[in-house]
Scaffold this motif. Structure first.
Motif: not given
Length: 322
Positions: A40, A208, A211, A217, A220, A223, A244
């Protein structure tokens, strides 16, 4: 001799600081250039690539002025590569001149349903919006939008309200038919086929999972990977919402390679930030409208919307005649 001895520690300190800054800059540049979205913190660093590019130019200038040639040259070369990746977003892209049906799409993240409903409906009217994509749509937000008169301008809808950040929805000026996404996503994402006069347009309200959540993440990334690609054998498809992700994240770049264009990037608005609309974090571009690349993009605007930490985005594109 004494003065020279006093200057040496200063020179070493300056060199040490420049080395640290260059190493940090090289690491940030490598994340973007190699497409690494590993943790992240790495994802957050990549989101700041436009700032990193500017910082790299400044760092290179300082190092070269101080005659740290190796450091300055390294920073300069990397910063030029980043600038080459980022700068085109501030200039219009060549795009086809098409004739067909104008379609206007507005996307807004309502921040747990807290956005000003009257202001949003006013924006829908002012910009003559055909399709409204909503994220973080709560039951309370649905009631507020109805009180503000949303149904009078966009009478057709597919709403999936939920508490907190999970809800989404689509409202349209023209009839729509619910569609199911091919892949399961963390948040339900409303999708529908909108029967625009003379053309059908499939729209997905994208949201999404961020993350930067403690879990990392991976959701994310999943997604983003699960969003549908452009279908040449089907109707024009538009993905609008809070991804995002910025244009520097590899997941979004892969999606663009599947037949979409970023509406903001097409008309030199690709560096206009959308989040946060307030606060201390350097603002970045998280909200996008990805349009089927068969459709010329004519306009894109970012709108301030009271009550939410995101700015709304609205675009106009042309669905070509068959």
């Amino acid at each position: 001799m004494v003065a020279l001895a006093e200057r040496r520690p200063r020179r070493k300190a300056v060199t040490f600081l420049l080395v640290l800054a260059t190493v940090a800059f090289c690491a940030a540049a490598a994340l973007r250039l190699l497409g690494i979205d590993g943790t992240r913190h790495m994802v957050a660093t990549t989101a700041l690539t436009p700032y990193s590019a500017a910082a790299g130019v400044l760092l290179a200038a300082v190092a070269l002025l101080l005659r740290r040639w190796a450091l300055g040259t390294t920073a300069l070369l990397l910063s030029l590569v980043l600038v080459a990746a980022v700068a085109p977003r501030a200039f219009p892209d060549p795009r086809p001149v098409g004739t067909g049906q104008d379609v206007r799409v507005l996307s807004a993240n309502l921040h747990h349903g807290g956005a000003d409903a009257a202001a949003l409906v006013g924006a829908v009217r002012d910009h003559r919006v055909d399709v409204l994509a909503l994220q973080e749509l709560t039951p309370g937000a649905v009631a507020a939008l109805d009180r503000a008169g949303l149904a009078d301008v966009l009478p057709h809808r597919v709403f999936l309200p939920a508490p907190g950040a999970a809800g989404s929805g689509l409202a349209a000026r023209h009839p729509l038919t619910t569609r199911a996404l091919p892949a399961r996503t963390t948040f339900p994402q409303a999708a529908a086929l909108v029967s625009v006069p003379g053309a059908d347009v499939e729209v997905v309200s994208v949201h999404t999972l961020a993350p930067t959540v403690p879990g990392g993440p991976v959701p994310w990334q999943r997604d983003l990977a699960g969003l549908p690609e452009r279908d040449l054998d089907g109707p024009v498809r538009v993905l609008a919402g809070d991804f995002n992700a910025t244009l520097d994240h590899v997941g979004l770049r892969r999606l663009l390679n599947r037949g979409y264009v970023d509406a903001a990037d097409q008309v030199c608005e690709g560096l206009t930030p959308t989040w946060p609309s307030r606060g201390y974090w350097p603002p970045v571009v998280l909200d996008h409208v990805l349009v089927d690349n068969r459709c010329p993009v004519e306009e894109f605007r970012v709108l301030d919307l009271p009550g939410t930490d995101h700015r709304a985005v609205v675009t106009r594109f042309v669905v070509p005649d068959p």
